[in-house]
Scaffold this motif. Sequence first.
Motif, PDB file in Angstrom:
ATOM      1  N   GLU A 266     -13.817  -1.924 -77.726  1.00 59.51           N
ATOM      2  CA  GLU A 266     -13.438  -2.244 -79.104  1.00 59.51           C
ATOM      3  C   GLU A 266     -12.020  -1.750 -79.415  1.00 59.51           C
ATOM      4  O   GLU A 266     -11.267  -2.429 -80.121  1.00 59.51           O
ATOM      5  CB  GLU A 266     -14.442  -1.619 -80.067  1.00 59.51           C
ATOM      6  N   GLN A 267     -11.667  -0.583 -78.887  1.00 59.20           N
ATOM      7  CA  GLN A 267     -10.305  -0.081 -79.066  1.00 59.20           C
ATOM      8  C   GLN A 267      -9.293  -0.989 -78.386  1.00 59.20           C
ATOM      9  O   GLN A 267      -8.223  -1.275 -78.939  1.00 59.20           O
ATOM     10  CB  GLN A 267     -10.201   1.351 -78.523  1.00 59.20           C
ATOM     11  N   ASN A 268      -9.633  -1.451 -77.176  1.00 56.56           N
ATOM     12  CA  ASN A 268      -8.737  -2.372 -76.466  1.00 56.56           C
ATOM     13  C   ASN A 268      -8.594  -3.686 -77.229  1.00 56.56           C
ATOM     14  O   ASN A 268      -7.505  -4.270 -77.293  1.00 56.56           O
ATOM     15  CB  ASN A 268      -9.268  -2.639 -75.053  1.00 56.56           C
ATOM     16  N   LEU A 269      -9.707  -4.139 -77.806  1.00 55.13           N
ATOM     17  CA  LEU A 269      -9.668  -5.373 -78.593  1.00 55.13           C
ATOM     18  C   LEU A 269      -8.782  -5.192 -79.823  1.00 55.13           C
ATOM     19  O   LEU A 269      -8.002  -6.082 -80.178  1.00 55.13           O
ATOM     20  CB  LEU A 269     -11.088  -5.756 -79.008  1.00 55.13           C
ATOM     21  N   LYS A 270      -8.909  -4.028 -80.457  1.00 54.80           N
ATOM     22  CA  LYS A 270      -8.068  -3.739 -81.623  1.00 54.80           C
ATOM     23  C   LYS A 270      -6.582  -3.721 -81.240  1.00 54.80           C
ATOM     24  O   LYS A 270      -5.735  -4.258 -81.969  1.00 54.80           O
ATOM     25  CB  LYS A 270      -8.475  -2.398 -82.221  1.00 54.80           C
ATOM     26  N   ALA A 271      -6.292  -3.119 -80.087  1.00 54.19           N
ATOM     27  CA  ALA A 271      -4.905  -3.082 -79.610  1.00 54.19           C
ATOM     28  C   ALA A 271      -4.395  -4.494 -79.311  1.00 54.19           C
ATOM     29  O   ALA A 271      -3.222  -4.824 -79.584  1.00 54.19           O
ATOM     30  CB  ALA A 271      -4.812  -2.203 -78.365  1.00 54.19           C
ATOM     31  N   SER A 272      -5.274  -5.347 -78.761  1.00 52.48           N
ATOM     32  CA  SER A 272      -4.878  -6.726 -78.461  1.00 52.48           C
ATOM     33  C   SER A 272      -4.565  -7.484 -79.749  1.00 52.48           C
ATOM     34  O   SER A 272      -3.618  -8.281 -79.807  1.00 52.48           O
ATOM     35  CB  SER A 272      -5.998  -7.437 -77.698  1.00 52.48           C
ATOM     36  N   LYS A 273      -5.343  -7.256 -80.786  1.00 50.06           N
ATOM     37  CA  LYS A 273      -5.090  -7.920 -82.067  1.00 50.06           C
ATOM     38  C   LYS A 273      -3.767  -7.440 -82.675  1.00 50.06           C
ATOM     39  O   LYS A 273      -3.030  -8.232 -83.282  1.00 50.06           O
ATOM     40  CB  LYS A 273      -6.247  -7.653 -83.020  1.00 50.06           C
ATOM     41  N   THR A 274      -3.498  -6.147 -82.500  1.00 49.27           N
ATOM     42  CA  THR A 274      -2.207  -5.617 -82.979  1.00 49.27           C
ATOM     43  C   THR A 274      -1.054  -6.268 -82.236  1.00 49.27           C
ATOM     44  O   THR A 274      -0.029  -6.645 -82.839  1.00 49.27           O
ATOM     45  CB  THR A 274      -2.166  -4.087 -82.791  1.00 49.27           C
ATOM     46  N   GLU A 275      -1.213  -6.411 -80.925  1.00 43.41           N
ATOM     47  CA  GLU A 275      -0.180  -7.055 -80.116  1.00 43.41           C
ATOM     48  C   GLU A 275      -0.021  -8.516 -80.502  1.00 43.41           C
ATOM     49  O   GLU A 275       1.099  -9.049 -80.546  1.00 43.41           O
ATOM     50  CB  GLU A 275      -0.546  -6.939 -78.628  1.00 43.41           C
ATOM     51  N   LEU A 276      -1.136  -9.183 -80.808  1.00 44.91           N
ATOM     52  CA  LEU A 276      -1.071 -10.582 -81.233  1.00 44.91           C
ATOM     53  C   LEU A 276      -0.273 -10.707 -82.529  1.00 44.91           C
ATOM     54  O   LEU A 276       0.557 -11.615 -82.673  1.00 44.91           O
ATOM     55  CB  LEU A 276      -2.489 -11.125 -81.427  1.00 44.91           C
ATOM     56  N   ALA A 277      -0.551  -9.805 -83.464  1.00 45.86           N
ATOM     57  CA  ALA A 277       0.196  -9.833 -84.730  1.00 45.86           C
ATOM     58  C   ALA A 277       1.688  -9.617 -84.490  1.00 45.86           C
ATOM     59  O   ALA A 277       2.541 -10.266 -85.126  1.00 45.86           O
ATOM     60  CB  ALA A 277      -0.354  -8.767 -85.676  1.00 45.86           C
TER      61      ALA A 277
ATOM     62  N   ARG B 295      -4.942 -15.145 -77.922  1.00 46.76           N
ATOM     63  CA  ARG B 295      -6.001 -15.550 -78.848  1.00 46.76           C
ATOM     64  C   ARG B 295      -7.279 -15.905 -78.084  1.00 46.76           C
ATOM     65  O   ARG B 295      -8.383 -15.522 -78.487  1.00 46.76           O
ATOM     66  CB  ARG B 295      -5.537 -16.738 -79.681  1.00 46.76           C
ATOM     67  N   GLY B 296      -7.102 -16.651 -76.994  1.00 43.82           N
ATOM     68  CA  GLY B 296      -8.265 -17.011 -76.179  1.00 43.82           C
ATOM     69  C   GLY B 296      -8.951 -15.787 -75.603  1.00 43.82           C
ATOM     70  O   GLY B 296     -10.184 -15.697 -75.595  1.00 43.82           O
ATOM     71  N   ALA B 297      -8.137 -14.827 -75.120  1.00 40.32           N
ATOM     72  CA  ALA B 297      -8.711 -13.605 -74.560  1.00 40.32           C
ATOM     73  C   ALA B 297      -9.445 -12.801 -75.625  1.00 40.32           C
ATOM     74  O   ALA B 297     -10.518 -12.235 -75.371  1.00 40.32           O
ATOM     75  CB  ALA B 297      -7.608 -12.755 -73.933  1.00 40.32           C
ATOM     76  N   ILE B 298      -8.895 -12.766 -76.833  1.00 38.16           N
ATOM     77  CA  ILE B 298      -9.531 -12.028 -77.932  1.00 38.16           C
ATOM     78  C   ILE B 298     -10.854 -12.684 -78.312  1.00 38.16           C
ATOM     79  O   ILE B 298     -11.871 -11.995 -78.501  1.00 38.16           O
ATOM     80  CB  ILE B 298      -8.584 -11.958 -79.148  1.00 38.16           C
ATOM     81  N   ARG B 299     -10.862 -14.013 -78.421  1.00 43.05           N
ATOM     82  CA  ARG B 299     -12.110 -14.713 -78.751  1.00 43.05           C
ATOM     83  C   ARG B 299     -13.172 -14.457 -77.688  1.00 43.05           C
ATOM     84  O   ARG B 299     -14.341 -14.201 -78.001  1.00 43.05           O
ATOM     85  CB  ARG B 299     -11.853 -16.216 -78.891  1.00 43.05           C
ATOM     86  N   SER B 300     -12.757 -14.533 -76.425  1.00 44.15           N
ATOM     87  CA  SER B 300     -13.704 -14.301 -75.332  1.00 44.15           C
ATOM     88  C   SER B 300     -14.250 -12.877 -75.371  1.00 44.15           C
ATOM     89  O   SER B 300     -15.455 -12.648 -75.198  1.00 44.15           O
ATOM     90  CB  SER B 300     -13.020 -14.563 -73.983  1.00 44.15           C
ATOM     91  N   THR B 301     -13.358 -11.912 -75.607  1.00 42.09           N
ATOM     92  CA  THR B 301     -13.780 -10.509 -75.666  1.00 42.09           C
ATOM     93  C   THR B 301     -14.723 -10.265 -76.838  1.00 42.09           C
ATOM     94  O   THR B 301     -15.721  -9.545 -76.712  1.00 42.09           O
ATOM     95  CB  THR B 301     -12.551  -9.592 -75.782  1.00 42.09           C
ATOM     96  N   GLU B 302     -14.419 -10.865 -77.984  1.00 43.22           N
ATOM     97  CA  GLU B 302     -15.292 -10.708 -79.156  1.00 43.22           C
ATOM     98  C   GLU B 302     -16.688 -11.270 -78.880  1.00 43.22           C
ATOM     99  O   GLU B 302     -17.698 -10.649 -79.246  1.00 43.22           O
ATOM    100  CB  GLU B 302     -14.668 -11.410 -80.361  1.00 43.22           C
TER     101      GLU B 302
END
Length: 231
Positions: A37-48, A119-126
């Motif tokens: 979940e922390q990695n996912l949060k970091a990925s969303k920050t990077e996406l932004a 975005r695709g990686a984030i959706r898959s991870t979620e």
Amino acid sequence: MLSKIMTALRGKANETGQAIVDTQALRILDQEIRDAEQNLKASKTELARLMGQRQVNSNKADTLEAKITELEQSAEAALDKGEEQLAIEVAERMVALQNELDAERGIVSEYDTSIESLRGAIRSTENQLRQLKQQVSVVKATESAQKAQSAVAARHSGQSSAMNSAVESLERIRERQQLNAAQMQAAEQLAADESGSSLDARLKAAGIGANERKAEDVLARLKAKKNSAQS
């Protein structure tokens, strides 16, 4: 020999480590989910961040394109006035800006590719995390049920002797109650024998001895007496 001892020690250490992992499996799994979940949060920050930077370069490209359009109009105006040399200078400036514009558009295109991939990686991870959490809930419920069953089994095995003893005590109580009932019945029989009521009851049952006086018998006797008096 030393090599075998070292191998045995490594094997023991591996078994110990595996035992620790097994006993702490759910705790480890929960921590791994938190890490994901922390990695996912970091990925969303990077996406932004990428989306913000992409917008900056896109705005720059729009500005360059507007400037090139403006210079093109200036070059046409210079040609209309016969200022060919001025028109050439404007055209040279347009070429330089066009090169910058192409570079900015290339950067924007790269950002678009990176953004879409992330975005695709984030959706898959979620999706994976959601499914994993559901499966963990099932695993935890199963673990709790198995612990409860194990506790019940342990208590049952520990109390089996007590249960058997309780059953034996129940049987003894029943036997004592049956004995008491038989004794009371025997005492009643003895009392009846002593009072003669038992003998009277047996004679009556056999149709011997005094019969129970009935109203019909009395009425028949009275009628017979009356008839005898009249005759």
